[in-house]
Scaffold this motif. Structure first.
Motif, mmCIF file in Angstrom:
data_model
loop_
_atom_site.group_PDB
_atom_site.id
_atom_site.type_symbol
_atom_site.label_atom_id
_atom_site.label_comp_id
_atom_site.label_asym_id
_atom_site.label_seq_id
_atom_site.Cartn_x
_atom_site.Cartn_y
_atom_site.Cartn_z
ATOM 1 N N ARG A 51 0.848 -1.189 0.000
ATOM 2 C CA ARG A 51 0.000 0.000 0.000
ATOM 3 C C ARG A 51 0.888 1.245 0.000
ATOM 4 O O ARG A 51 1.989 1.242 0.556
ATOM 5 C CB ARG A 51 -0.879 0.047 1.257
ATOM 6 C CG ARG A 51 -1.759 -1.175 1.476
ATOM 7 C CD ARG A 51 -2.950 -1.121 0.522
ATOM 8 N NE ARG A 51 -3.905 -2.168 0.758
ATOM 9 C CZ ARG A 51 -3.930 -3.315 0.100
ATOM 10 N NH1 ARG A 51 -3.019 -3.587 -0.796
ATOM 11 N NH2 ARG A 51 -4.869 -4.202 0.331
ATOM 12 N N ALA A 52 0.386 2.310 -0.565
ATOM 13 C CA ALA A 52 1.144 3.564 -0.626
ATOM 14 C C ALA A 52 1.572 4.017 0.773
ATOM 15 O O ALA A 52 2.687 4.518 0.953
ATOM 16 C CB ALA A 52 0.319 4.651 -1.306
ATOM 17 N N GLU A 53 0.702 3.813 1.774
ATOM 18 C CA GLU A 53 1.020 4.254 3.136
ATOM 19 C C GLU A 53 2.276 3.558 3.662
ATOM 20 O O GLU A 53 3.113 4.194 4.316
ATOM 21 C CB GLU A 53 -0.146 3.976 4.103
ATOM 22 C CG GLU A 53 -1.471 4.582 3.697
ATOM 23 C CD GLU A 53 -2.259 3.690 2.723
ATOM 24 O OE1 GLU A 53 -2.868 4.236 1.804
ATOM 25 O OE2 GLU A 53 -2.247 2.460 2.882
ATOM 26 N N LEU A 54 2.410 2.253 3.393
ATOM 27 C CA LEU A 54 3.598 1.539 3.861
ATOM 28 C C LEU A 54 4.826 1.971 3.060
ATOM 29 O O LEU A 54 5.897 2.174 3.634
ATOM 30 C CB LEU A 54 3.416 0.024 3.795
ATOM 31 C CG LEU A 54 4.599 -0.769 4.355
ATOM 32 C CD1 LEU A 54 4.844 -0.436 5.827
ATOM 33 C CD2 LEU A 54 4.387 -2.258 4.183
ATOM 34 N N HIS A 55 4.680 2.147 1.768
ATOM 35 C CA HIS A 55 5.815 2.598 0.954
ATOM 36 C C HIS A 55 6.321 3.957 1.443
ATOM 37 O O HIS A 55 7.533 4.197 1.462
ATOM 38 C CB HIS A 55 5.437 2.651 -0.532
ATOM 39 C CG HIS A 55 5.406 1.303 -1.169
ATOM 40 N ND1 HIS A 55 6.510 0.738 -1.760
ATOM 41 C CD2 HIS A 55 4.405 0.399 -1.291
ATOM 42 C CE1 HIS A 55 6.199 -0.450 -2.234
ATOM 43 N NE2 HIS A 55 4.919 -0.684 -1.954
ATOM 44 N N GLU A 56 5.418 4.826 1.850
ATOM 45 C CA GLU A 56 5.840 6.127 2.391
ATOM 46 C C GLU A 56 6.603 5.951 3.701
ATOM 47 O O GLU A 56 7.608 6.634 3.936
ATOM 48 C CB GLU A 56 4.622 7.020 2.622
ATOM 49 C CG GLU A 56 4.001 7.532 1.341
ATOM 50 C CD GLU A 56 2.704 8.302 1.592
ATOM 51 O OE1 GLU A 56 2.544 8.848 2.706
ATOM 52 O OE2 GLU A 56 1.870 8.351 0.680
ATOM 53 N N LEU A 57 6.139 5.022 4.545
ATOM 54 C CA LEU A 57 6.799 4.801 5.834
ATOM 55 C C LEU A 57 8.219 4.256 5.675
ATOM 56 O O LEU A 57 9.094 4.553 6.488
ATOM 57 C CB LEU A 57 5.984 3.828 6.690
ATOM 58 C CG LEU A 57 4.682 4.354 7.252
ATOM 59 C CD1 LEU A 57 3.879 3.220 7.886
ATOM 60 C CD2 LEU A 57 4.950 5.457 8.272
ATOM 61 N N ILE A 58 8.455 3.445 4.649
ATOM 62 C CA ILE A 58 9.764 2.799 4.474
ATOM 63 C C ILE A 58 10.578 3.431 3.348
ATOM 64 O O ILE A 58 11.538 2.840 2.856
ATOM 65 C CB ILE A 58 9.614 1.281 4.239
ATOM 66 C CG1 ILE A 58 8.811 0.992 2.963
ATOM 67 C CG2 ILE A 58 8.991 0.607 5.462
ATOM 68 C CD1 ILE A 58 8.818 -0.461 2.530
ATOM 69 N N ALA A 59 10.219 4.637 2.965
ATOM 70 C CA ALA A 59 10.927 5.335 1.875
ATOM 71 C C ALA A 59 12.422 5.415 2.178
ATOM 72 O O ALA A 59 12.828 5.477 3.340
ATOM 73 C CB ALA A 59 10.346 6.731 1.692
ATOM 74 N N PRO A 60 13.265 5.428 1.135
ATOM 75 C CA PRO A 60 14.716 5.486 1.341
ATOM 76 C C PRO A 60 15.127 6.678 2.198
ATOM 77 O O PRO A 60 14.526 7.738 2.150
ATOM 78 C CB PRO A 60 15.273 5.637 -0.081
ATOM 79 C CG PRO A 60 14.225 5.067 -0.956
ATOM 80 C CD PRO A 60 12.909 5.374 -0.280
ATOM 81 N N ARG A 61 16.158 6.456 2.998
ATOM 82 C CA ARG A 61 16.713 7.489 3.857
ATOM 83 C C ARG A 61 18.218 7.352 3.847
ATOM 84 O O ARG A 61 18.740 6.424 3.272
ATOM 85 C CB ARG A 61 16.154 7.384 5.263
ATOM 86 C CG ARG A 61 16.301 5.982 5.835
ATOM 87 C CD ARG A 61 15.617 5.788 7.156
ATOM 88 N NE ARG A 61 14.404 6.534 7.157
ATOM 89 C CZ ARG A 61 13.887 7.154 8.216
ATOM 90 N NH1 ARG A 61 14.435 7.047 9.359
ATOM 91 N NH2 ARG A 61 12.799 7.854 8.168
ATOM 92 N N ASP A 62 18.892 8.225 4.518
ATOM 93 C CA ASP A 62 20.347 8.242 4.454
ATOM 94 C C ASP A 62 20.961 8.007 5.810
ATOM 95 O O ASP A 62 20.889 8.902 6.654
ATOM 96 C CB ASP A 62 20.799 9.587 3.892
ATOM 97 C CG ASP A 62 22.296 9.659 3.678
ATOM 98 O OD1 ASP A 62 22.935 8.604 3.583
ATOM 99 O OD2 ASP A 62 22.818 10.778 3.618
ATOM 100 N N PRO A 63 21.652 6.904 5.991
ATOM 101 C CA PRO A 63 21.429 5.641 5.337
ATOM 102 C C PRO A 63 20.651 4.683 6.224
ATOM 103 O O PRO A 63 19.938 3.827 5.753
ATOM 104 C CB PRO A 63 22.834 5.107 5.086
ATOM 105 C CG PRO A 63 23.609 5.563 6.274
ATOM 106 C CD PRO A 63 22.956 6.890 6.672
ATOM 107 N N LEU A 64 20.806 4.787 7.563
ATOM 108 C CA LEU A 64 20.201 3.796 8.452
ATOM 109 C C LEU A 64 19.208 4.438 9.410
ATOM 110 O O LEU A 64 19.237 5.638 9.655
ATOM 111 C CB LEU A 64 21.292 3.081 9.252
ATOM 112 C CG LEU A 64 22.296 2.302 8.406
ATOM 113 C CD1 LEU A 64 23.384 1.718 9.297
ATOM 114 C CD2 LEU A 64 21.621 1.229 7.589
ATOM 115 N N TRP A 65 18.371 3.607 9.972
ATOM 116 C CA TRP A 65 17.345 4.052 10.914
ATOM 117 C C TRP A 65 17.906 4.010 12.335
ATOM 118 O O TRP A 65 18.642 3.099 12.693
ATOM 119 C CB TRP A 65 16.145 3.122 10.829
ATOM 120 C CG TRP A 65 15.422 3.131 9.524
ATOM 121 C CD1 TRP A 65 15.925 2.831 8.289
ATOM 122 C CD2 TRP A 65 14.055 3.429 9.324
ATOM 123 N NE1 TRP A 65 14.945 2.931 7.343
ATOM 124 C CE2 TRP A 65 13.778 3.290 7.947
ATOM 125 C CE3 TRP A 65 13.016 3.797 10.184
ATOM 126 C CZ2 TRP A 65 12.517 3.508 7.412
ATOM 127 C CZ3 TRP A 65 11.758 4.009 9.642
ATOM 128 C CH2 TRP A 65 11.518 3.872 8.271
#
Length: 180
Positions: A16-30
């Motif tokens: 779902r779009a909502e989950l894709h937004e939550l896991i969108a790429p970031r730099d670099p780690l959570w």
């Protein structure tokens, strides 16, 4: 040269779009805090879908991966009464989990620290840094389910006979690149 970004893998029931937004790429780690917020948000926003998907198995615990990106992996795990993990670390990955339903007990230790135990009832969310070793168990009489996240993803775990065996330093394990 940076490694190419692979498209996220997402469980079909959660694509779902909502989950894709939550896991969108970031730099670099959570960070542990961000991972805790992720598991808490996924548990709240996808509660009905998670309950529909979760399964229980014995003697082996049941789990399914919800999502995998270059920076994070997200899992749904179930726990029948009496089921649990061996003491383990996450090979240098930070992590988090949120209790979807039921209650789990966590015995944990940071290197050179005391062994501690907490009960995590439904709705509890915790995040932890890369140096934590723990054991998670369902000590109750009812089924439990949890949502977990780890960053970096796909890092192997190390198991211990007891948490007393945790070394004074938990070195990071090599990251398996493009292992998916």
């Amino acid at each position: 040269m940076t490694a190419p970004t692979l498209a996220p893998e997402v469980h079909p029931r959660f694509d779902r779009a909502e989950l894709h937004e939550l896991i969108a790429p970031r730099d670099p780690l959570w960070t542990p805090r961000e991972l805790r917020e992720l598991t808490s948000t996924v548990t709240a926003d996808f509660q009905d879908r998670l309950v529909e998907v979760v399964r229980f198995a014995s003697p082996q615990r049941w789990w399914t991966r919800l999502a995998l990106t270059d920076e994070v992996e997200l899992w749904l795990l179930s726990w029948l009464p009496g089921q649990g993990t061996a003491p383990h670390d996450h090979g240098g990955a930070a992590g988090a989990f949120t209790v979807l339903f039921g209650e789990v007990a966590e015995t944990y230790r940071y290197p050179s620290g005391p062994i501690r135990e907490h009960r995590h009832p439904v709705g509890t969310s915790i995040g932890f840094g890369q140096g934590r070793a723990h054991q998670v168990r369902n000590l109750g009489q009812v089924k439990a389910a949890t949502v977990h996240a780890y960053s970096p993803p796909l890092v192997p775990t190390r198991e211990y006979s007891t948490l007393r065996e945790v070394p004074d330093e938990i070195p990071a394990l090599p990251l398996p690149r493009f292992a998916r």
